[in-house]
Motif scaffolding. Structure first.
Motif, PDB file in Angstrom:
ATOM      1  N   HIS A  32       0.842  -1.190   0.000  1.00 37.83           N
ATOM      2  CA  HIS A  32       0.000   0.000   0.000  1.00 37.83           C
ATOM      3  C   HIS A  32       0.885   1.252   0.000  1.00 37.83           C
ATOM      4  O   HIS A  32       1.895   1.300   0.718  1.00 37.83           O
ATOM      5  CB  HIS A  32      -0.880  -0.031   1.244  1.00 37.83           C
ATOM      6  N   TRP A  36      -6.441  -3.259  -2.656  1.00 39.77           N
ATOM      7  CA  TRP A  36      -7.897  -3.182  -2.824  1.00 39.77           C
ATOM      8  C   TRP A  36      -8.373  -1.869  -3.429  1.00 39.77           C
ATOM      9  O   TRP A  36      -9.387  -1.816  -4.116  1.00 39.77           O
ATOM     10  CB  TRP A  36      -8.587  -3.398  -1.465  1.00 39.77           C
ATOM     11  N   TRP A  37      -7.656  -0.791  -3.167  1.00 39.52           N
ATOM     12  CA  TRP A  37      -8.074   0.565  -3.542  1.00 39.52           C
ATOM     13  C   TRP A  37      -7.754   0.887  -5.002  1.00 39.52           C
ATOM     14  O   TRP A  37      -8.208   1.905  -5.523  1.00 39.52           O
ATOM     15  CB  TRP A  37      -7.293   1.562  -2.669  1.00 39.52           C
ATOM     16  N   ASP A  38      -6.959   0.067  -5.657  1.00 44.56           N
ATOM     17  CA  ASP A  38      -6.327   0.450  -6.925  1.00 44.56           C
ATOM     18  C   ASP A  38      -7.335   0.423  -8.076  1.00 44.56           C
ATOM     19  O   ASP A  38      -7.873  -0.631  -8.402  1.00 44.56           O
ATOM     20  CB  ASP A  38      -5.174  -0.522  -7.202  1.00 44.56           C
ATOM     21  N   PRO A  39      -7.568   1.583  -8.707  1.00 43.55           N
ATOM     22  CA  PRO A  39      -8.518   1.592  -9.828  1.00 43.55           C
ATOM     23  C   PRO A  39      -8.065   0.703 -10.982  1.00 43.55           C
ATOM     24  O   PRO A  39      -8.881   0.295 -11.793  1.00 43.55           O
ATOM     25  CB  PRO A  39      -8.589   3.068 -10.242  1.00 43.55           C
ATOM     26  N   TRP A  53      -9.376  -4.001   5.282  1.00 41.63           N
ATOM     27  CA  TRP A  53      -8.919  -2.631   5.554  1.00 41.63           C
ATOM     28  C   TRP A  53      -9.925  -2.004   6.497  1.00 41.63           C
ATOM     29  O   TRP A  53     -11.085  -1.831   6.163  1.00 41.63           O
ATOM     30  CB  TRP A  53      -8.847  -1.833   4.248  1.00 41.63           C
ATOM     31  N   THR A  55     -11.299   0.988   9.168  1.00 44.33           N
ATOM     32  CA  THR A  55     -11.244   2.386   9.580  1.00 44.33           C
ATOM     33  C   THR A  55     -12.041   2.530  10.859  1.00 44.33           C
ATOM     34  O   THR A  55     -12.983   1.772  11.076  1.00 44.33           O
ATOM     35  CB  THR A  55     -11.822   3.335   8.512  1.00 44.33           C
ATOM     36  N   LEU A 108      -8.280   4.173  10.989  1.00 37.47           N
ATOM     37  CA  LEU A 108      -6.986   3.508  11.010  1.00 37.47           C
ATOM     38  C   LEU A 108      -6.457   3.414  12.437  1.00 37.47           C
ATOM     39  O   LEU A 108      -6.701   4.291  13.247  1.00 37.47           O
ATOM     40  CB  LEU A 108      -5.984   4.300  10.161  1.00 37.47           C
ATOM     41  N   GLY A 128     -14.408  -9.077   6.084  1.00 32.58           N
ATOM     42  CA  GLY A 128     -15.813  -8.789   6.369  1.00 32.58           C
ATOM     43  C   GLY A 128     -15.984  -7.707   7.421  1.00 32.58           C
ATOM     44  O   GLY A 128     -17.062  -7.123   7.547  1.00 32.58           O
ATOM     45  N   ASP A 129     -14.938  -7.439   8.184  1.00 35.01           N
ATOM     46  CA  ASP A 129     -15.040  -6.416   9.237  1.00 35.01           C
ATOM     47  C   ASP A 129     -14.728  -5.015   8.716  1.00 35.01           C
ATOM     48  O   ASP A 129     -14.905  -4.037   9.449  1.00 35.01           O
ATOM     49  CB  ASP A 129     -14.084  -6.735  10.391  1.00 35.01           C
ATOM     50  N   GLY A 130     -14.231  -4.904   7.488  1.00 38.90           N
ATOM     51  CA  GLY A 130     -13.816  -3.606   6.966  1.00 38.90           C
ATOM     52  C   GLY A 130     -14.473  -3.273   5.642  1.00 38.90           C
ATOM     53  O   GLY A 130     -15.651  -3.560   5.441  1.00 38.90           O
ATOM     54  N   HIS A 131     -13.704  -2.675   4.745  1.00 45.05           N
ATOM     55  CA  HIS A 131     -14.265  -2.050   3.551  1.00 45.05           C
ATOM     56  C   HIS A 131     -14.030  -2.811   2.250  1.00 45.05           C
ATOM     57  O   HIS A 131     -14.485  -2.376   1.193  1.00 45.05           O
ATOM     58  CB  HIS A 131     -13.662  -0.647   3.401  1.00 45.05           C
ATOM     59  N   ASP A 180     -14.137  -5.410  -0.809  1.00 43.60           N
ATOM     60  CA  ASP A 180     -15.110  -6.252  -1.506  1.00 43.60           C
ATOM     61  C   ASP A 180     -14.415  -7.570  -1.880  1.00 43.60           C
ATOM     62  O   ASP A 180     -13.855  -7.710  -2.970  1.00 43.60           O
ATOM     63  CB  ASP A 180     -15.591  -5.507  -2.756  1.00 43.60           C
TER      64      ASP A 180
END
Lengths: 291, 291
Positions: free
Chosen positions: B156, B193-196, B219, B221, B223, B235-238, B240
């Protein structure tokens, strides 16, 4: 501080967020007293005094407006909340036009847009990104009519979940190109410095004339407990300002450069000291690479 | 915990870092007792008992080895420190080969490589990235001879300054392609995960058969104060997981999937409970999207 610090570089703009606790009037006074020629405004301090009074203050300051931060937050699903956001963005466009008109010649009618994060419980990043694109497309004609440049700010991927789903300059440019030729992007060193595609994407942004704002501050480690605040004066962290400044310059950007630092110790320091230190840091790190 | 939890998915591997305070023997026991078929090792617990004993323990466990974490840290300038790092990486290659040979059939001789951060006081990100590429090129024939896959782990961008200058899957693939056909990449959901560009780069990684490891965790939040530890059960974060798991599957990856979670509360919990919760989280989030 020395009794006669060198005046700030004339392309340097003091962004209000660097002296976050100042009122608009105080912030303009601090910038002017420190010798800045330009100022980057935030909407909250403008709202505190009302737009009419803010316009008077900006005019009286004799400073240029470099941008208005910030609108956006476009990722809510369709419904009343999203409509309220779009209405608020329309107001932000009007505010930008009014404040830029009130600023000294060379003021920039640039509205900084932050995409917004994932809605609560929503993991569909692709969907959130689409909604941001749709919102910007909806606002584009409003901005055009007002003579305002909408400037999409890619945010560091650390904020993808909770603040900004537009994570790279390349993605911001994809989005801008999708919407239209008048949509700009913000290059904030804190958000983009790490990107291996930065040289290519800055060149691309330059070729289409989309760099609407250049903001500088450093990436500090260890990260602050509140990582949003892990910024610092240019030169205190890891960013190669010479390299990035040259690339932004080569991309054709010749407008104001905002120093925008979110850091608790800096917010807690006397405003005049912060303004002077920011100017000195700029002189040491960014200015030598300007034309 | 229920008395008879469902056994873990047979592609799920327990990465040692998820129960960081366990010794190698304890970690293998925990994984086996919880019904895992595979285990991801770390070098430090291996070093604690010595490689010969570690090999015995892995064999006795009956578990597959899914990978060895981690070597790399390639960004030091030329000199003795860099040479020491390269020597250490050669040892890590040997360890990987020995441990994979000791594991159950289907073990993967995969060595996870972290690029390393910027050297102290060095802001030349491009130079640091070049040195990482050169080091991997130097190690590639050693790994090939040992039958070990070097797997570059993009980290990251939050870690670009102080831990890993390879920041995207696309960049890791650029680097892998530069070095040779046998260099792999690690897909860790937390890092990518964030990467377009994730869909395109996963497809690219699949087309060249370079996905050497798939690691999952969420991931979270806000943080954690130590942002390295801002991970959680799937499943606990953001993130998919359905979308990413489908993309990794469509890219042809059919190997073990490691659960690797750095989080203080999880490290502080009983190992068996962590192993069971990780398996349940995997069942709920990743497993439904596997073929």
């Amino acid at each position: 501080m020395s009794a006669h610090p060198r005046p700030p570089h004339q392309r340097l703009s003091l962004n209000q967020a660097t002296i976050k606790y100042a009122s608009l009037a105080e912030a303009l006074d601090v910038a002017r007293a420190a010798g800045y020629a330009s100022f980057g405004a935030w909407r909250e301090p403008v709202a505190e005094v009302g737009l009419a009074r803010a316009v008077e203050l900006v005019t009286a300051s004799g400073l240029r407006l470099s941008s208005l931060c910030r609108a956006g937050f476009f990722t809510a699903p369709p419904g009343a909340a999203r409509q309220a956001v779009l209405d608020d963005n329309r107001r932000a466009i009007d505010e930008t036009a009014a404040l830029a008109a009130a600023g000294a010649p060379g003021s920039r009618a640039v509205l900084v847009l932050v995409a917004g994060g994932l809605p609560e419980g929503d993991r569909d990043l692709v969907g959130a990104r689409s909604r941001a694109a749709e919102a910007i497309a909806e606002l584009a004609p409003v901005a055009r009519a007002a003579g305002v440049t909408l400037a999409i700010e890619p945010m560091h991927p650390i904020f993808a979940a909770d603040r900004g789903v537009v994570s790279t300059l390349g993605q911001a440019l994809d989005l801008a190109e999708l919407v239209g030729p008048e949509i700009g992007v913000v290059v904030d060193t804190y958000h983009v410095w790490w990107d291996p595609q930065l040289p290519a994407q800055l060149a691309r942004a330059g070729a289409s004339g989309r760099i609407a704002s250049f903001q500088v501050c450093d990436w500090m480690t260890p990260l602050s407990a509140d990582s949003l605040l892990s910024r610092g004066y240019m030169g205190d962290g890891h960013i190669d300002f010479a390299a990035i400044t040259r690339m932004v310059t080569d991309a054709g950007y010749d407008g104001d450069i905002e120093v925008e630092i979110f850091r608790q110790e800096i917010w807690d320091a006397p405003y005049a000291e912060v303004a002077a230190r920011a100017a000195a840091a700029f002189e040491a790190t960014v200015a030598p690479s300007l034309p």
